[in-house]
Design an enzyme around this catalytic site. Structure first.
Site, PDB file in Angstrom:
ATOM      1  N   GLU A 144       0.917  -1.265   0.037  1.00  0.00           N
ATOM      2  CA  GLU A 144       0.186  -0.025   0.000  1.00  0.00           C
ATOM      3  C   GLU A 144       0.740   1.275  -0.134  1.00  0.00           C
ATOM      4  O   GLU A 144       0.587   2.326   0.447  1.00  0.00           O
ATOM      5  CB  GLU A 144      -0.854   0.060   1.060  1.00  0.00           C
ATOM      6  CG  GLU A 144      -1.805  -1.279   0.919  1.00  0.00           C
ATOM      7  CD  GLU A 144      -3.103  -1.058   2.073  1.00  0.00           C
ATOM      8  OE1 GLU A 144      -3.106  -0.255   2.571  1.00  0.00           O
ATOM      9  OE2 GLU A 144      -4.124  -1.822   1.786  1.00  0.00           O
TER      10      GLU A 144
ATOM     11  N   LYS B 211     -16.009  -1.693   3.040  1.00  0.00           N
ATOM     12  CA  LYS B 211     -15.310  -1.870   1.543  1.00  0.00           C
ATOM     13  C   LYS B 211     -16.504  -2.518   0.870  1.00  0.00           C
ATOM     14  O   LYS B 211     -16.843  -3.510   0.959  1.00  0.00           O
ATOM     15  CB  LYS B 211     -14.211  -2.977   1.746  1.00  0.00           C
ATOM     16  CG  LYS B 211     -12.908  -2.589   2.660  1.00  0.00           C
ATOM     17  CD  LYS B 211     -12.134  -3.821   3.362  1.00  0.00           C
ATOM     18  CE  LYS B 211     -10.899  -3.543   3.663  1.00  0.00           C
ATOM     19  NZ  LYS B 211     -10.358  -4.663   4.313  1.00  0.00           N
TER      20      LYS B 211
END
Ligand code: 2PG
Ligand code: MG
Length: 445
Positions: free
Chosen positions: A208, A340
């Site tokens: 990330e 999400k």
């Protein structure tokens, strides 16, 4: 036929940021509106998430998504053909019906989400407005406070340390652009500090975009954050606070929570005590997945012990599913939820879960996945749904910056306001059973 009706739905395999295939989908409307969406994918996936369909076999080491693509073209395209893309709930109902009928092993959340997302993007395109504005037609657009990854561990950094994410929240920033400048400064300082401490690999990036360093202990990541913030000339606590995503399911074993970096195994009680010690010493605002995804008793304990001082965010615990969230609310687990869309599989149903969380007094964080693409719709969802917080990784790697850049674009082109979820002025939601206490009862440092 209205101009917003779905005329064509196509899907294909595209690559995500880890070089794995994912479902891409394009929806064309009768009047010319077009929506293209690519589906993200997790590494520390919760076992209760909606099922992502992978082909198996030898192509892409089994990770191919041709079955999901076939599901889009053979079943979801005909089911949504002729529906108005402007009625997202109707589109999602049609998708869901096929999903229920054919089952998760034939359809897959990567197929359903691709169509669901591409349809709302097509609707926004037809109206020539940002998706965020379509979701929130009136008033200034509420921009989320960014939560930005600086140090990575766990499944995102080959286990460099056990806990998965150490993040900063630029709480004192007045605009999103200022927030991004601060975190970019901190990320750069963290690299310099790490190099000075003898980690030449600090120029490499984890999944990330954060630093994946063999720090020797988990707590060392918090010390690195402190040094980086101080080196940036920003004020710890006042301007910048920390967030942790422990992703504890990843280091939970049958004998307890195994911290391999520190060669010790902790009970839930000991793990909660470790967090309590950290909360006393560091300006921590939230801890995500402090306990494992099915350790409800551990979560209750953590909520009793820690929720008056930090937000406890359920990711693998709630997996963006209404049923698990409701169980958490009634059994007093957590005080915030990670949202999400691919854990759920449908855009409007995800929004419903966010609404349930807000109604229960939980804070909400819209999040990307560790496997992402160049798409930026997640930023529009966070804004349009007024999530308050957005977590998409670090300030490095284009699949991360695509999302920050999208919020910057909205700030530059629309009337906006930056959310400060912990400020008393914005403390408008009523806490419910199991929810967090009001801001005035929370410790400020
Ligand atoms: C998380 C996410 C994003 P993954 O755990 O919150 O950081 O990771 O997509 O691997 O589940
Ligand atoms: Mg998480």
């Amino acid at each position: 036929m209205s101009t917003a009706t779905i005329a064509q739905v196509r899907a294909w395999e595209a690559l995500d940021s880890r070089g794995r295939p994912t479902v891409a989908c394009r929806v064309d409307l009768a009047g010319g509106g077009i929506g293209v969406a690519r589906v993200p994918s997790g590494a520390s996936t919760g076992s209760h998430e909606a099922l992502e369909l992978r082909d198996g076999g030898s192509r892409y080491a089994g990770a191919g998504v041709r079955t999901a693509i076939n599901a889009v073209e053979k079943y979801l395209a005909p089911a949504t053909h002729g529906l108005p893309a402007t009625d997202a709930a109707a589109v999602d109902r049609a998708i869901d019906q096929v999903w229920q009928q054919r089952g998760a092993d034939q359809i897959g959340a990567n197929a359903t989400l691709a169509v669901s997302l591409a349809a709302v993007l097509a609707a926004a395109d037809a109206e020539r407005i940002p998706l965020a504005r379509m979701l929130r037609p009136e008033g200034p657009l509420p921009l989320p406070m960014p939560m930005v990854n600086i140090v990575s561990g766990g499944a995102h950094a080959a286990g460099a340390i056990d806990l998965q994410d150490f993040l900063v929240i630029p709480e004192g920033a007045q605009t999103f652009a200022e927030a991004i400048e601060w975190v970019s400064r901190i990320r750069a300082a963290a690299r310099t500090v790490a190099e000075q401490r003898g980690f030449p690999q600090a120029h490499l990036v984890a999944d990330e975009g954060g630093l994946g360093l063999p720090l020797g202990s988990n707590r060392a990541a918090l010390d690195l954050l402190c040094e980086a913030v101080e080196a940036s000339g920003l004020e710890l606590g006042g301007q910048v606070r920390f967030a942790i995503d422990a992703a504890a399911s990843e280091f939970q074993t049958s004998r307890g929570y195994h911290l391999a970096t520190e060669d010790r195994t902790l009970s839930a009680e000991e793990l909660v005590a470790m967090y309590a010690g950290w909360i006393r010493r560091y300006p921590i605002r939230s801890i995500e997945d402090p306990l494992g995804e099915d350790d409800w008793a551990g979560w209750q304990l953590a909520t009793r012990e820690l929720a008056s001082r930090v937000d406890l965010v359920g990711d693998d615990l709630f997996v963006t599913q209404a049923e698990r969230l409701r169980r958490g609310v009634t059994s007093r687990c957590g005080s915030s939820i990670l949202i999400k869309v691919n854990q759920n599989g449908l855009v409007t149903r995800t929004q419903e879960v966010l609404g349930i969380a807000k109604g229960a007094g939980y804070r909400t964080v819209v999040s990307a996945r560790s496997g992402e693409t160049e798409d930026s719709w997640v930023a529009d969802l966070a804004v349009g749904w007024d999530a308050g917080q957005l977590k998409v990784g670090s300030t490095h790697r284009s699949e991360r910056t695509a999302k920050w850049n999208r919020v910057l674009e909205l700030e530059a082109t629309e009337e906006t306001v930056l959310r400060h979820p912990w400020s008393r002025a914005e403390e408008h939601r009523q806490p419910a059973e199991g929810g967090r206490p009001p801001a005035e009862e929370q410790e400020q440092s």
